[in-house]
Design an enzyme around this catalytic site. Structure first.
Site, PDB file in Angstrom:
ATOM      1  N   ARG A   1      -4.118  -4.800  -3.408  1.00  0.00           N
ATOM      2  CA  ARG A   1      -3.771  -6.219  -3.262  1.00  0.00           C
ATOM      3  C   ARG A   1      -4.799  -7.032  -4.045  1.00  0.00           C
ATOM      4  O   ARG A   1      -5.911  -7.218  -3.598  1.00  0.00           O
ATOM      5  CB  ARG A   1      -3.817  -6.586  -1.764  1.00  0.00           C
TER       6      ARG A   1
ATOM      7  N   HIS B   1      -5.047 -12.197   1.098  1.00  0.00           N
ATOM      8  CA  HIS B   1      -3.899 -11.749   1.893  1.00  0.00           C
ATOM      9  C   HIS B   1      -2.736 -12.743   1.775  1.00  0.00           C
ATOM     10  O   HIS B   1      -1.608 -12.372   1.458  1.00  0.00           O
ATOM     11  CB  HIS B   1      -4.309 -11.576   3.367  1.00  0.00           C
TER      12      HIS B   1
ATOM     13  N   TYR C   1     -14.673 -10.700   3.153  1.00  0.00           N
ATOM     14  CA  TYR C   1     -14.703  -9.340   3.702  1.00  0.00           C
ATOM     15  C   TYR C   1     -14.574  -8.209   2.675  1.00  0.00           C
ATOM     16  O   TYR C   1     -14.578  -7.043   3.033  1.00  0.00           O
ATOM     17  CB  TYR C   1     -13.616  -9.177   4.792  1.00  0.00           C
TER      18      TYR C   1
HETATM   19  C1  LIG Z   1       3.377  -7.646  14.752  1.00  0.00           C
HETATM   20  C2  LIG Z   1       2.437  -8.472  13.929  1.00  0.00           C
HETATM   21  N1  LIG Z   1       1.111  -8.403  14.164  1.00  0.00           N
HETATM   22  C3  LIG Z   1       0.252  -9.130  13.413  1.00  0.00           C
HETATM   23  C4  LIG Z   1       0.712  -9.972  12.438  1.00  0.00           C
HETATM   24  C5  LIG Z   1      -0.257 -10.761  11.559  1.00  0.00           C
HETATM   25  N2  LIG Z   1      -0.269 -10.124  10.242  1.00  0.00           N
HETATM   26  C6  LIG Z   1       0.454 -10.613   9.226  1.00  0.00           C
HETATM   27  S1  LIG Z   1       0.344  -9.669   7.858  1.00  0.00           S
HETATM   28  C7  LIG Z   1      -0.743  -8.612   8.600  1.00  0.00           C
HETATM   29  C8  LIG Z   1      -1.314  -7.439   7.856  1.00  0.00           C
HETATM   30  C9  LIG Z   1      -0.259  -6.563   7.300  1.00  0.00           C
HETATM   31  O1  LIG Z   1      -0.872  -5.578   6.528  1.00  0.00           O
HETATM   32  P1  LIG Z   1       0.006  -4.545   5.716  1.00  0.00           P
HETATM   33  O2  LIG Z   1       1.060  -3.971   6.591  1.00  0.00           O
HETATM   34  O3  LIG Z   1      -0.927  -3.604   5.064  1.00  0.00           O
HETATM   35  O4  LIG Z   1       0.755  -5.453   4.645  1.00  0.00           O
HETATM   36  P2  LIG Z   1       0.117  -6.316   3.456  1.00  0.00           P
HETATM   37  O5  LIG Z   1      -0.161  -7.676   4.037  1.00  0.00           O
HETATM   38  O6  LIG Z   1      -1.118  -5.652   3.009  1.00  0.00           O
HETATM   39  O7  LIG Z   1       1.174  -6.370   2.421  1.00  0.00           O
HETATM   40  C10 LIG Z   1      -0.971  -8.989   9.914  1.00  0.00           C
HETATM   41  C11 LIG Z   1      -1.872  -8.280  10.841  1.00  0.00           C
HETATM   42  C12 LIG Z   1       2.115 -10.051  12.231  1.00  0.00           C
HETATM   43  N3  LIG Z   1       2.645 -10.812  11.294  1.00  0.00           N
HETATM   44  N4  LIG Z   1       2.940  -9.260  12.974  1.00  0.00           N
END
Ligand SMILES: Cc1ncc(C[n+]2csc(CCOP(=O)(O)OP(=O)(O)O)c2C)c(N)n1
Ligand SMILES: [Mg+2]
Length: 371
Positions: free
Chosen positions: A256, A260, A269
Protein backbone atom coordinates in the site's frame (compact mmCIF):
# COMPACT_ATOMS: atom_id res chain seq x y z
CA UNK A 1 2.51 -45.64 15.34
CA UNK A 2 3.62 -42.27 14.17
CA UNK A 3 3.82 -41.19 10.57
CA UNK A 4 3.47 -38.14 8.38
CA UNK A 5 0.01 -38.35 6.83
CA UNK A 6 0.29 -35.34 4.60
CA UNK A 7 2.66 -32.66 3.40
CA UNK A 8 1.68 -29.35 1.91
CA UNK A 9 3.27 -26.90 -0.45
CA UNK A 10 2.56 -23.33 -1.41
CA UNK A 11 3.46 -22.13 -4.89
CA UNK A 12 4.88 -18.66 -5.54
CA UNK A 13 4.62 -17.10 -8.98
CA UNK A 14 6.53 -14.21 -10.48
CA UNK A 15 6.85 -13.76 -14.25
CA UNK A 16 7.91 -10.14 -14.62
CA UNK A 17 10.54 -8.92 -12.18
CA UNK A 18 11.05 -5.34 -11.05
CA UNK A 19 13.50 -4.67 -13.91
CA UNK A 20 10.94 -5.73 -16.48
CA UNK A 21 12.74 -9.03 -17.10
CA UNK A 22 10.25 -11.66 -18.17
CA UNK A 23 10.29 -15.42 -17.65
CA UNK A 24 9.07 -16.29 -21.15
CA UNK A 25 8.47 -19.93 -20.24
CA UNK A 26 6.01 -18.99 -17.54
CA UNK A 27 4.41 -16.12 -19.43
CA UNK A 28 0.83 -16.86 -20.55
CA UNK A 29 -0.19 -16.13 -24.13
CA UNK A 30 -0.65 -12.38 -24.32
CA UNK A 31 -1.15 -10.38 -27.49
CA UNK A 32 0.44 -6.92 -27.76
CA UNK A 33 -3.08 -5.51 -27.74
CA UNK A 34 -3.81 -7.17 -24.39
CA UNK A 35 -0.52 -5.98 -22.87
CA UNK A 36 -1.35 -2.45 -23.98
CA UNK A 37 -4.80 -2.81 -22.47
CA UNK A 38 -3.18 -3.82 -19.17
CA UNK A 39 -0.97 -0.74 -19.25
CA UNK A 40 -3.79 1.61 -20.25
CA UNK A 41 -6.15 0.43 -17.49
CA UNK A 42 -3.39 0.63 -14.90
CA UNK A 43 -2.74 4.24 -15.95
CA UNK A 44 -6.47 5.01 -15.86
CA UNK A 45 -6.64 3.57 -12.32
CA UNK A 46 -3.70 5.70 -11.20
CA UNK A 47 -5.09 8.86 -12.77
CA UNK A 48 -8.45 8.21 -11.09
CA UNK A 49 -6.64 7.76 -7.79
CA UNK A 50 -4.56 10.94 -8.08
CA UNK A 51 -7.62 12.95 -9.02
CA UNK A 52 -9.67 11.50 -6.14
CA UNK A 53 -6.93 12.42 -3.66
CA UNK A 54 -6.83 16.00 -4.94
CA UNK A 55 -10.62 16.32 -4.84
CA UNK A 56 -10.67 15.04 -1.26
CA UNK A 57 -8.05 17.59 -0.25
CA UNK A 58 -10.20 20.32 -1.83
CA UNK A 59 -13.24 19.17 0.16
CA UNK A 60 -15.00 17.85 -2.95
CA UNK A 61 -14.89 14.15 -1.88
CA UNK A 62 -15.31 12.45 1.48
CA UNK A 63 -12.80 10.02 2.98
CA UNK A 64 -11.10 8.15 0.16
CA UNK A 65 -9.08 4.89 0.13
CA UNK A 66 -6.32 4.98 -2.50
CA UNK A 67 -5.40 2.17 -4.90
CA UNK A 68 -1.82 3.42 -5.44
CA UNK A 69 0.59 0.49 -5.91
CA UNK A 70 -2.14 -2.13 -6.25
CA UNK A 71 -3.00 -1.54 -9.92
CA UNK A 72 -1.50 -4.83 -11.16
CA UNK A 73 -3.53 -6.87 -8.64
CA UNK A 74 -6.72 -5.28 -9.88
CA UNK A 75 -6.13 -5.04 -13.62
CA UNK A 76 -4.32 -8.38 -13.94
CA UNK A 77 -7.21 -10.19 -12.28
CA UNK A 78 -9.98 -7.95 -13.58
CA UNK A 79 -9.10 -8.63 -17.20
CA UNK A 80 -9.89 -12.34 -16.70
CA UNK A 81 -13.46 -11.71 -15.59
CA UNK A 82 -16.21 -12.57 -18.08
CA UNK A 83 -19.65 -10.99 -18.45
CA UNK A 84 -21.43 -13.87 -16.73
CA UNK A 85 -19.18 -13.64 -13.66
CA UNK A 86 -19.96 -11.64 -10.54
CA UNK A 87 -17.54 -9.53 -8.48
CA UNK A 88 -17.58 -8.71 -4.76
CA UNK A 89 -15.09 -5.92 -4.04
CA UNK A 90 -13.85 -4.42 -0.77
CA UNK A 91 -13.16 -0.68 -0.93
CA UNK A 92 -10.06 -0.11 -3.07
CA UNK A 93 -11.20 -1.76 -6.30
CA UNK A 94 -11.82 1.33 -8.41
CA UNK A 95 -9.71 -0.24 -11.17
CA UNK A 96 -11.90 -3.34 -11.28
CA UNK A 97 -15.08 -1.23 -11.40
CA UNK A 98 -13.76 0.77 -14.35
CA UNK A 99 -12.71 -2.39 -16.14
CA UNK A 100 -16.20 -3.84 -15.68
CA UNK A 101 -17.73 -0.76 -17.32
CA UNK A 102 -18.95 1.08 -14.23
CA UNK A 103 -19.68 4.71 -15.22
CA UNK A 104 -16.72 6.54 -13.65
CA UNK A 105 -18.85 9.47 -12.54
CA UNK A 106 -20.78 7.08 -10.28
CA UNK A 107 -17.57 6.17 -8.46
CA UNK A 108 -16.85 9.86 -7.81
CA UNK A 109 -20.48 10.33 -6.79
CA UNK A 110 -20.16 7.54 -4.22
CA UNK A 111 -16.85 8.78 -2.81
CA UNK A 112 -18.44 12.23 -2.48
CA UNK A 113 -20.97 10.63 -0.12
CA UNK A 114 -23.90 10.08 -2.48
CA UNK A 115 -25.23 6.53 -2.11
CA UNK A 116 -26.79 6.68 -5.56
CA UNK A 117 -23.28 6.22 -6.95
CA UNK A 118 -23.52 2.60 -5.83
CA UNK A 119 -26.76 1.83 -7.68
CA UNK A 120 -24.69 -0.31 -9.98
CA UNK A 121 -25.92 -0.85 -13.56
CA UNK A 122 -26.98 -4.47 -14.14
CA UNK A 123 -24.41 -5.24 -16.84
CA UNK A 124 -21.50 -4.36 -14.50
CA UNK A 125 -22.23 -7.44 -12.37
CA UNK A 126 -20.59 -6.09 -9.24
CA UNK A 127 -21.68 -5.82 -5.65
CA UNK A 128 -21.40 -2.37 -4.00
CA UNK A 129 -18.21 -1.31 -2.20
CA UNK A 130 -18.01 -3.01 1.22
CA UNK A 131 -16.32 -0.98 3.93
CA UNK A 132 -17.02 -3.54 6.66
CA UNK A 133 -13.85 -5.63 6.53
CA UNK A 134 -14.51 -9.13 5.16
CA UNK A 135 -18.31 -8.87 5.41
CA UNK A 136 -18.82 -9.46 1.69
CA UNK A 137 -16.99 -12.81 1.61
CA UNK A 138 -19.92 -14.98 2.76
CA UNK A 139 -22.12 -13.16 0.21
CA UNK A 140 -19.59 -13.96 -2.50
CA UNK A 141 -19.55 -17.65 -1.63
CA UNK A 142 -23.36 -17.71 -1.31
CA UNK A 143 -23.64 -16.27 -4.80
CA UNK A 144 -21.16 -18.83 -6.12
CA UNK A 145 -23.24 -21.60 -4.53
CA UNK A 146 -26.37 -20.11 -6.12
CA UNK A 147 -24.63 -20.26 -9.52
CA UNK A 148 -23.94 -23.92 -8.77
CA UNK A 149 -27.57 -24.72 -7.85
CA UNK A 150 -28.90 -22.84 -10.85
CA UNK A 151 -26.33 -24.50 -13.11
CA UNK A 152 -25.19 -21.08 -14.30
CA UNK A 153 -21.91 -20.76 -16.16
CA UNK A 154 -20.43 -17.87 -14.19
CA UNK A 155 -17.88 -17.77 -11.43
CA UNK A 156 -17.51 -15.33 -8.55
CA UNK A 157 -14.41 -13.33 -7.76
CA UNK A 158 -13.94 -11.48 -4.50
CA UNK A 159 -11.33 -8.97 -3.32
CA UNK A 160 -10.17 -8.28 0.23
CA UNK A 161 -7.05 -7.34 2.19
CA UNK A 162 -4.58 -9.07 4.49
CA UNK A 163 -6.46 -7.67 7.49
CA UNK A 164 -9.67 -9.36 6.35
CA UNK A 165 -8.07 -12.80 6.78
CA UNK A 166 -8.40 -12.36 10.56
CA UNK A 167 -12.16 -11.95 10.35
CA UNK A 168 -14.58 -14.76 11.15
CA UNK A 169 -16.41 -13.99 7.91
CA UNK A 170 -13.28 -14.92 5.94
CA UNK A 171 -12.98 -18.31 7.63
CA UNK A 172 -16.69 -19.12 7.33
CA UNK A 173 -16.64 -18.17 3.66
CA UNK A 174 -13.51 -20.24 2.99
CA UNK A 175 -15.03 -23.22 4.80
CA UNK A 176 -18.27 -23.16 2.80
CA UNK A 177 -16.38 -22.59 -0.44
CA UNK A 178 -14.09 -25.58 0.14
CA UNK A 179 -16.80 -27.92 1.43
CA UNK A 180 -19.21 -27.23 -1.43
CA UNK A 181 -16.56 -26.68 -4.12
CA UNK A 182 -18.11 -23.32 -4.88
CA UNK A 183 -16.98 -21.61 -8.12
CA UNK A 184 -15.24 -18.71 -6.39
CA UNK A 185 -11.82 -17.07 -6.58
CA UNK A 186 -10.61 -15.28 -3.46
CA UNK A 187 -8.18 -12.47 -4.28
CA UNK A 188 -6.35 -11.31 -1.19
CA UNK A 189 -4.42 -8.13 -1.85
CA UNK A 190 -1.77 -8.48 0.82
CA UNK A 191 -0.57 -4.87 0.89
CA UNK A 192 1.15 -5.68 4.19
CA UNK A 193 -0.81 -3.23 6.30
CA UNK A 194 -4.26 -3.13 7.88
CA UNK A 195 -4.30 0.55 8.80
CA UNK A 196 -1.37 0.58 11.31
CA UNK A 197 -1.18 -3.20 11.88
CA UNK A 198 1.63 -4.85 9.87
CA UNK A 199 0.91 -8.27 8.41
CA UNK A 200 3.43 -9.89 10.82
CA UNK A 201 1.13 -8.86 13.67
CA UNK A 202 -1.92 -10.05 11.77
CA UNK A 203 -1.00 -13.73 11.58
CA UNK A 204 1.74 -16.22 12.45
CA UNK A 205 1.24 -17.95 9.06
CA UNK A 206 4.23 -17.61 6.77
CA UNK A 207 1.91 -16.90 3.85
CA UNK A 208 -1.75 -16.00 3.61
CA UNK A 209 -2.10 -18.37 0.66
CA UNK A 210 -1.58 -21.39 2.90
CA UNK A 211 -4.78 -20.64 4.78
CA UNK A 212 -6.63 -22.26 1.87
CA UNK A 213 -4.99 -25.62 2.62
CA UNK A 214 -6.91 -25.92 5.90
CA UNK A 215 -10.15 -25.54 3.94
CA UNK A 216 -9.26 -28.16 1.38
CA UNK A 217 -8.32 -26.14 -1.65
CA UNK A 218 -5.35 -24.52 -3.32
CA UNK A 219 -3.76 -21.27 -2.25
CA UNK A 220 -1.11 -19.59 -4.37
CA UNK A 221 1.08 -16.59 -3.61
CA UNK A 222 1.91 -14.32 -6.52
CA UNK A 223 3.94 -11.18 -6.97
CA UNK A 224 1.06 -8.71 -6.84
CA UNK A 225 3.08 -6.02 -8.61
CA UNK A 226 3.54 -8.31 -11.58
CA UNK A 227 0.50 -7.97 -13.80
CA UNK A 228 1.40 -11.10 -15.83
CA UNK A 229 1.58 -13.31 -12.73
CA UNK A 230 -1.72 -12.01 -11.38
CA UNK A 231 -3.33 -12.52 -14.80
CA UNK A 232 -2.05 -16.08 -15.14
CA UNK A 233 -3.04 -17.15 -11.62
CA UNK A 234 -6.51 -15.65 -11.99
CA UNK A 235 -7.05 -17.21 -15.44
CA UNK A 236 -6.19 -20.64 -14.06
CA UNK A 237 -8.29 -20.18 -10.93
CA UNK A 238 -11.32 -19.05 -12.92
CA UNK A 239 -10.91 -21.94 -15.34
CA UNK A 240 -10.87 -24.32 -12.40
CA UNK A 241 -13.94 -22.67 -10.83
CA UNK A 242 -15.87 -22.76 -14.10
CA UNK A 243 -15.16 -26.44 -14.65
CA UNK A 244 -16.54 -27.44 -11.24
CA UNK A 245 -13.15 -28.01 -9.61
CA UNK A 246 -13.77 -25.56 -6.80
CA UNK A 247 -12.26 -22.44 -5.28
CA UNK A 248 -8.75 -20.93 -5.16
CA UNK A 249 -7.18 -18.38 -2.87
CA UNK A 250 -4.72 -16.06 -4.60
CA UNK A 251 -2.51 -14.00 -2.33
CA UNK A 252 -1.25 -11.02 -4.30
CA UNK A 253 1.82 -9.82 -2.44
CA UNK A 254 1.90 -6.06 -2.92
CA UNK A 255 2.31 -2.83 -1.01
CA UNK A 256 0.00 0.00 0.00
CA UNK A 257 2.00 3.00 -1.28
CA UNK A 258 -0.42 5.57 0.12
CA UNK A 259 -1.85 6.25 3.57
CA UNK A 260 -4.61 3.85 4.60
CA UNK A 261 -7.19 6.49 3.67
CA UNK A 262 -7.20 10.26 3.41
CA UNK A 263 -7.96 10.29 7.17
CA UNK A 264 -4.72 8.50 8.01
CA UNK A 265 -1.08 9.54 8.35
CA UNK A 266 1.08 6.45 7.75
CA UNK A 267 4.26 8.33 8.70
CA UNK A 268 3.19 7.83 12.31
CA UNK A 269 3.67 4.07 12.15
CA UNK A 270 5.87 3.04 9.21
CA UNK A 271 9.26 3.97 7.88
CA UNK A 272 9.77 6.09 4.79
CA UNK A 273 12.59 3.70 3.76
CA UNK A 274 10.04 0.88 3.40
CA UNK A 275 7.87 2.99 1.11
CA UNK A 276 10.93 3.94 -0.95
CA UNK A 277 11.95 0.29 -1.30
CA UNK A 278 8.52 -0.58 -2.66
CA UNK A 279 8.41 2.41 -5.01
CA UNK A 280 11.17 0.66 -6.98
CA UNK A 281 8.83 -2.30 -7.48
CA UNK A 282 6.10 -0.15 -8.97
CA UNK A 283 3.77 -2.31 -11.09
CA UNK A 284 3.36 0.25 -13.87
CA UNK A 285 7.02 1.09 -14.38
CA UNK A 286 8.00 -2.59 -14.57
CA UNK A 287 5.40 -3.23 -17.27
CA UNK A 288 6.64 -0.13 -19.10
CA UNK A 289 10.23 -1.48 -19.00
CA UNK A 290 9.02 -4.75 -20.51
CA UNK A 291 7.03 -2.96 -23.22
CA UNK A 292 10.05 -0.84 -24.16
CA UNK A 293 12.13 -4.01 -24.55
CA UNK A 294 9.40 -5.54 -26.72
CA UNK A 295 9.19 -2.33 -28.80
CA UNK A 296 5.51 -1.78 -28.10
CA UNK A 297 6.07 1.47 -26.23
CA UNK A 298 7.05 4.98 -27.24
CA UNK A 299 7.05 8.40 -25.65
CA UNK A 300 4.24 9.40 -27.98
CA UNK A 301 2.13 6.42 -26.89
CA UNK A 302 2.85 7.17 -23.21
CA UNK A 303 1.69 10.78 -23.58
CA UNK A 304 -1.40 9.78 -25.54
CA UNK A 305 -2.46 7.19 -22.97
CA UNK A 306 -2.02 9.66 -20.12
CA UNK A 307 -3.86 12.46 -21.92
CA UNK A 308 -6.75 10.12 -22.78
CA UNK A 309 -7.02 8.91 -19.18
CA UNK A 310 -6.92 12.46 -17.80
CA UNK A 311 -9.63 13.54 -20.21
CA UNK A 312 -11.82 10.57 -19.28
CA UNK A 313 -11.42 11.29 -15.57
CA UNK A 314 -12.02 15.04 -15.95
CA UNK A 315 -15.22 14.41 -17.90
CA UNK A 316 -16.39 11.98 -15.19
CA UNK A 317 -15.71 14.50 -12.40
CA UNK A 318 -17.64 17.16 -14.28
CA UNK A 319 -20.58 14.80 -14.73
CA UNK A 320 -20.48 13.70 -11.08
CA UNK A 321 -20.47 17.27 -9.82
CA UNK A 322 -23.36 18.30 -12.05
CA UNK A 323 -25.71 15.68 -10.57
CA UNK A 324 -28.32 17.51 -8.45
CA UNK A 325 -27.72 16.82 -4.74
CA UNK A 326 -30.23 14.70 -2.90
CA UNK A 327 -32.21 15.98 0.07
CA UNK A 328 -30.79 15.06 3.50
CA UNK A 329 -33.82 12.92 4.42
CA UNK A 330 -33.15 10.72 1.37
CA UNK A 331 -30.25 9.04 3.21
CA UNK A 332 -32.88 6.67 4.61
CA UNK A 333 -33.86 5.45 1.16
CA UNK A 334 -30.95 3.18 0.33
CA UNK A 335 -30.92 0.49 3.01
CA UNK A 336 -34.27 -1.28 2.56
CA UNK A 337 -36.63 -1.54 -0.36
CA UNK A 338 -39.48 -0.63 2.03
CA UNK A 339 -38.62 1.48 5.05
CA UNK A 340 -39.13 -0.12 8.47
CA UNK A 341 -41.66 1.75 10.70
CA UNK A 342 -38.98 3.19 13.02
CA UNK A 343 -36.84 4.44 10.13
CA UNK A 344 -39.93 5.92 8.53
CA UNK A 345 -40.62 7.79 11.77
CA UNK A 346 -37.02 9.05 11.91
CA UNK A 347 -37.19 10.16 8.30
CA UNK A 348 -40.43 12.07 8.91
CA UNK A 349 -38.98 13.71 12.03
CA UNK A 350 -35.89 14.74 10.11
CA UNK A 351 -37.97 16.19 7.33
CA UNK A 352 -40.13 18.13 9.84
CA UNK A 353 -37.00 19.49 11.55
CA UNK A 354 -35.48 20.51 8.26
CA UNK A 355 -38.70 22.15 7.11
CA UNK A 356 -39.03 24.07 10.37
CA UNK A 357 -35.38 25.14 10.21
CA UNK A 358 -34.06 23.28 13.31
CA UNK A 359 -30.32 22.95 12.85
CA UNK A 360 -28.19 20.02 14.00
CA UNK A 361 -26.14 22.39 16.23
CA UNK A 362 -29.31 23.54 18.01
CA UNK A 363 -30.29 19.95 18.67
CA UNK A 364 -26.84 19.25 20.17
CA UNK A 365 -27.33 22.27 22.48
CA UNK A 366 -30.71 20.90 23.58
CA UNK A 367 -29.12 17.56 24.49
CA UNK A 368 -26.41 19.33 26.52
CA UNK A 369 -29.00 21.32 28.42
CA UNK A 370 -30.99 18.20 29.33
CA UNK A 371 -27.80 16.64 30.78
C1 LIG B 1 -15.39 -5.22 10.66
C2 LIG B 1 -14.54 -3.99 10.57
N1 LIG B 1 -13.61 -3.76 11.52
C3 LIG B 1 -12.83 -2.66 11.45
C4 LIG B 1 -12.99 -1.75 10.44
C5 LIG B 1 -12.07 -0.53 10.32
N2 LIG B 1 -11.15 -0.78 9.22
C6 LIG B 1 -11.36 -0.26 8.00
S1 LIG B 1 -10.21 -0.76 6.90
C7 LIG B 1 -9.37 -1.64 8.07
C8 LIG B 1 -8.11 -2.38 7.72
C9 LIG B 1 -8.32 -3.34 6.61
O1 LIG B 1 -7.08 -3.89 6.28
P1 LIG B 1 -6.96 -4.87 5.05
O2 LIG B 1 -8.01 -5.92 5.12
O3 LIG B 1 -5.55 -5.33 5.00
O4 LIG B 1 -7.31 -3.96 3.80
P2 LIG B 1 -6.52 -2.68 3.25
O5 LIG B 1 -7.11 -1.49 3.96
O6 LIG B 1 -5.09 -2.85 3.55
O7 LIG B 1 -6.82 -2.65 1.80
C10 LIG B 1 -10.02 -1.56 9.29
C11 LIG B 1 -9.54 -2.21 10.53
C12 LIG B 1 -13.99 -2.01 9.47
N3 LIG B 1 -14.19 -1.20 8.44
N4 LIG B 1 -14.72 -3.15 9.55
MG1 LIG C 1 -3.97 -4.54 3.92
Amino acid sequence: MEKIINKFQVKYLQILDENGKCDEKLKPKLTSALIKQMYEYMILTRVFDEKALKLQRQGRLGTYAQTLGQEACQIGSGLCIKNEDFVFPAFRENGVYMLRGMPIEMLFEFWAGDERGMQIPKNVNMFPITITVGAHLPHAVGTAMAFQYQKKRGAVITYFGDGATSEGDFHEAMNFAGTFKAPVVFICQNNQWAISVPVEEQTASETLAQKAIAYGFEGIKVDGNDVFAVYKATQEALKKARSGKGPTLIECFTYRMADHTTSDDAKKYRKESEVKKWAKRDPISRLKKYMIKKKIFSEKYEKEVLARAEKQIDVAVEKAESIPRYKPEEIFNYMYETLTPDLKEQQEKMKEDLDSGVKEEDKAEEVKEVK
